[in-house]
Design a protein around this motif. Structure first.
Motif, PDB file in Angstrom:
ATOM      1  N   THR A 242       4.558   5.185  -9.986  1.00  0.00           N
ATOM      2  CA  THR A 242       3.139   5.400 -10.346  1.00  0.00           C
ATOM      3  C   THR A 242       2.665   6.737  -9.789  1.00  0.00           C
ATOM      4  O   THR A 242       1.976   7.501 -10.469  1.00  0.00           O
ATOM      5  CB  THR A 242       2.260   4.254  -9.813  1.00  0.00           C
ATOM      6  N   THR A 243       3.059   7.041  -8.564  1.00  0.00           N
ATOM      7  CA  THR A 243       2.671   8.330  -7.953  1.00  0.00           C
ATOM      8  C   THR A 243       3.268   9.482  -8.752  1.00  0.00           C
ATOM      9  O   THR A 243       2.575  10.450  -9.088  1.00  0.00           O
ATOM     10  CB  THR A 243       3.152   8.378  -6.488  1.00  0.00           C
ATOM     11  N   GLU A 244       4.538   9.355  -9.088  1.00  0.00           N
ATOM     12  CA  GLU A 244       5.230  10.403  -9.876  1.00  0.00           C
ATOM     13  C   GLU A 244       4.526  10.634 -11.224  1.00  0.00           C
ATOM     14  O   GLU A 244       4.338  11.774 -11.669  1.00  0.00           O
ATOM     15  CB  GLU A 244       6.672   9.969 -10.113  1.00  0.00           C
ATOM     16  N   LEU A 245       4.110   9.539 -11.826  1.00  0.00           N
ATOM     17  CA  LEU A 245       3.422   9.575 -13.126  1.00  0.00           C
ATOM     18  C   LEU A 245       2.109  10.358 -13.011  1.00  0.00           C
ATOM     19  O   LEU A 245       1.768  11.178 -13.868  1.00  0.00           O
ATOM     20  CB  LEU A 245       3.174   8.125 -13.547  1.00  0.00           C
ATOM     21  N   LEU A 246       1.375  10.139 -11.935  1.00  0.00           N
ATOM     22  CA  LEU A 246       0.077  10.816 -11.733  1.00  0.00           C
ATOM     23  C   LEU A 246       0.290  12.297 -11.421  1.00  0.00           C
ATOM     24  O   LEU A 246      -0.539  13.142 -11.775  1.00  0.00           O
ATOM     25  CB  LEU A 246      -0.716  10.118 -10.633  1.00  0.00           C
ATOM     26  N   VAL A 247       1.407  12.613 -10.784  1.00  0.00           N
ATOM     27  CA  VAL A 247       1.747  14.030 -10.549  1.00  0.00           C
ATOM     28  C   VAL A 247       2.091  14.682 -11.892  1.00  0.00           C
ATOM     29  O   VAL A 247       1.563  15.746 -12.246  1.00  0.00           O
ATOM     30  CB  VAL A 247       2.943  14.151  -9.575  1.00  0.00           C
TER      31      VAL A 247
ATOM     32  N   TRP B 210       0.864  -1.196   0.000  1.00  0.00           N
ATOM     33  CA  TRP B 210       0.000   0.000   0.000  1.00  0.00           C
ATOM     34  C   TRP B 210       0.898   1.244   0.000  1.00  0.00           C
ATOM     35  O   TRP B 210       1.786   1.370   0.830  1.00  0.00           O
ATOM     36  CB  TRP B 210      -0.903   0.028   1.230  1.00  0.00           C
ATOM     37  N   GLY B 211       0.661   2.121  -0.973  1.00  0.00           N
ATOM     38  CA  GLY B 211       1.468   3.336  -1.071  1.00  0.00           C
ATOM     39  C   GLY B 211       0.637   4.585  -0.873  1.00  0.00           C
ATOM     40  O   GLY B 211      -0.487   4.704  -1.381  1.00  0.00           O
ATOM     41  N   ILE B 212       1.167   5.542  -0.148  1.00  0.00           N
ATOM     42  CA  ILE B 212       0.566   6.873   0.002  1.00  0.00           C
ATOM     43  C   ILE B 212       1.706   7.889  -0.166  1.00  0.00           C
ATOM     44  O   ILE B 212       2.810   7.657   0.338  1.00  0.00           O
ATOM     45  CB  ILE B 212      -0.077   7.063   1.396  1.00  0.00           C
ATOM     46  N   ALA B 213       1.458   8.950  -0.922  1.00  0.00           N
ATOM     47  CA  ALA B 213       2.472   9.995  -1.142  1.00  0.00           C
ATOM     48  C   ALA B 213       3.763   9.408  -1.692  1.00  0.00           C
ATOM     49  O   ALA B 213       4.852   9.871  -1.363  1.00  0.00           O
ATOM     50  CB  ALA B 213       2.731  10.752   0.157  1.00  0.00           C
ATOM     51  N   GLY B 214       3.639   8.328  -2.493  1.00  0.00           N
ATOM     52  CA  GLY B 214       4.801   7.779  -3.187  1.00  0.00           C
ATOM     53  C   GLY B 214       5.646   6.830  -2.375  1.00  0.00           C
ATOM     54  O   GLY B 214       6.662   6.308  -2.869  1.00  0.00           O
ATOM     55  N   GLN B 215       5.203   6.561  -1.131  1.00  0.00           N
ATOM     56  CA  GLN B 215       5.971   5.623  -0.296  1.00  0.00           C
ATOM     57  C   GLN B 215       5.086   4.485   0.220  1.00  0.00           C
ATOM     58  O   GLN B 215       3.869   4.664   0.361  1.00  0.00           O
ATOM     59  CB  GLN B 215       6.576   6.354   0.903  1.00  0.00           C
ATOM     60  N   THR B 216       5.697   3.348   0.553  1.00  0.00           N
ATOM     61  CA  THR B 216       4.909   2.258   1.130  1.00  0.00           C
ATOM     62  C   THR B 216       4.518   2.645   2.551  1.00  0.00           C
ATOM     63  O   THR B 216       5.215   3.424   3.222  1.00  0.00           O
ATOM     64  CB  THR B 216       5.735   0.959   1.182  1.00  0.00           C
ATOM     65  N   VAL B 217       3.396   2.071   3.020  1.00  0.00           N
ATOM     66  CA  VAL B 217       2.979   2.316   4.404  1.00  0.00           C
ATOM     67  C   VAL B 217       4.056   1.784   5.354  1.00  0.00           C
ATOM     68  O   VAL B 217       4.306   2.382   6.412  1.00  0.00           O
ATOM     69  CB  VAL B 217       1.604   1.646   4.662  1.00  0.00           C
TER      70      VAL B 217
ATOM     71  N   ALA C 148      -0.005  13.370  -1.665  1.00  0.00           N
ATOM     72  CA  ALA C 148      -0.495  13.075  -0.302  1.00  0.00           C
ATOM     73  C   ALA C 148      -1.847  12.360  -0.327  1.00  0.00           C
ATOM     74  O   ALA C 148      -2.197  11.645   0.609  1.00  0.00           O
ATOM     75  CB  ALA C 148      -0.596  14.356   0.516  1.00  0.00           C
ATOM     76  N   THR C 149      -2.611  12.558  -1.391  1.00  0.00           N
ATOM     77  CA  THR C 149      -3.930  11.875  -1.460  1.00  0.00           C
ATOM     78  C   THR C 149      -3.954  10.849  -2.593  1.00  0.00           C
ATOM     79  O   THR C 149      -4.998  10.492  -3.106  1.00  0.00           O
ATOM     80  CB  THR C 149      -5.052  12.919  -1.693  1.00  0.00           C
ATOM     81  N   THR C 150      -2.762  10.394  -3.003  1.00  0.00           N
ATOM     82  CA  THR C 150      -2.666   9.376  -4.059  1.00  0.00           C
ATOM     83  C   THR C 150      -2.381   8.027  -3.409  1.00  0.00           C
ATOM     84  O   THR C 150      -1.340   7.865  -2.747  1.00  0.00           O
ATOM     85  CB  THR C 150      -1.549   9.743  -5.057  1.00  0.00           C
ATOM     86  N   HIS C 151      -3.333   7.107  -3.578  1.00  0.00           N
ATOM     87  CA  HIS C 151      -3.204   5.777  -2.960  1.00  0.00           C
ATOM     88  C   HIS C 151      -2.944   4.734  -4.040  1.00  0.00           C
ATOM     89  O   HIS C 151      -3.629   4.707  -5.062  1.00  0.00           O
ATOM     90  CB  HIS C 151      -4.477   5.418  -2.210  1.00  0.00           C
ATOM     91  N   ILE C 152      -1.935   3.899  -3.805  1.00  0.00           N
ATOM     92  CA  ILE C 152      -1.610   2.805  -4.703  1.00  0.00           C
ATOM     93  C   ILE C 152      -1.725   1.499  -3.924  1.00  0.00           C
ATOM     94  O   ILE C 152      -1.134   1.386  -2.840  1.00  0.00           O
ATOM     95  CB  ILE C 152      -0.146   2.916  -5.218  1.00  0.00           C
TER      96      ILE C 152
END
Lengths: 66, 66, 66, 66, 66, 66
Positions: E25-30, B52-59, E38-42
């Motif tokens: 994936t987060t970087e890509l969505l940014v 699970w990732g939030i803000a680009g990092q794993t929980v 901060a509100t991007t969940h993977i």
């Protein structure tokens, strides 16, 4: 496409049953929607009976009450 | 219907907590949308904190940094 | 996390009902699992009654038969 | 496989942006996991801002309060 | 938002690879959609090869036939 | 349970085809897993061809190239 997600309770479904679910679901999508089997993905997700609720109760509780 | 999928991190949530989530979510759907509990399905899926990732990092990493 | 996906039939659910579903589901996850509201995501997906099946029939057909 | 489901709010994302999300996500899965692009499916689902909740409020309300 | 669900076969993907999937994936969505990390969940969900079907066969069977 | 989610591209699938998908998928789950039709939910989600990617391209682009 298509993508089909089948969620079932974790009840010891056999590899053969899973293979038949995948075969028959793919065949169904070919027959009804003329889809290409090569791009048809089927994913089976198994869920603990404590994690599945129907009518406000867990499947574990519902089964225990039978 | 409805079908509700609740995804949470795998943190040792107890059977009692899951049962309460299922009970209260079903009750909420009855209260707000007048849904039939008998056809209301709730599925809880637990996810490893590495997954699970939030803000680009794993929980896992986020918690380690706290 | 958590992430909650609520699938319901497309029955003209109002913005106020959706807001209440979101408010109450978030509150429930705080109460039962002590989750952080700021990272709790709720997504409501509405599905046409032709696209939802129970007991082998579409909801459209089931409702017409009532 | 893999299958990737990207849920975003319905904010008029262009066809070009969607194509870039699909291209780049597929490339990422090839680079990191050595996946076969031919069996890599990406699905983008757009959700009304009334239907997405964060911190107990709809995105519609959160944006209005900014 | 957004929420991204990545389903892959259970092939011993390492914690580092998962962290890179989440970061990239987060970087890509940014980059493409200017989303707030901060509100991007993977969420990564791993699926047994018996539970994933392509072209009407399980991945287990497809790999065995190679 | 079970819950089955069928994602297909938005190609003008008729109400009759949807009804047949629902009927046949339910029948399949009864035959293979002995499931109760009354608690078997099938949800069909239709996705724009700009929103579905295979091999790094949108289905719109793939079809245009044929």
């Amino acid at each position: 496409m298509p993508y089909v997600n089948i969620q079932i309770t974790r009840d010891g479904v056999s590899a053969e049953q899973k293979a038949e679910l995948i075969r028959a679901t793919t065949e169904l999508l070919v027959r009804v929607l003329n889809k290409d089997p090569a791009t048809t993905h089927i994913v089976i997700q198994e869920v603990d009976t404590d994690n599945w609720g129907i009518a406000g109760q867990t499947v574990t509780a519902l089964r225990a009450a039978k």
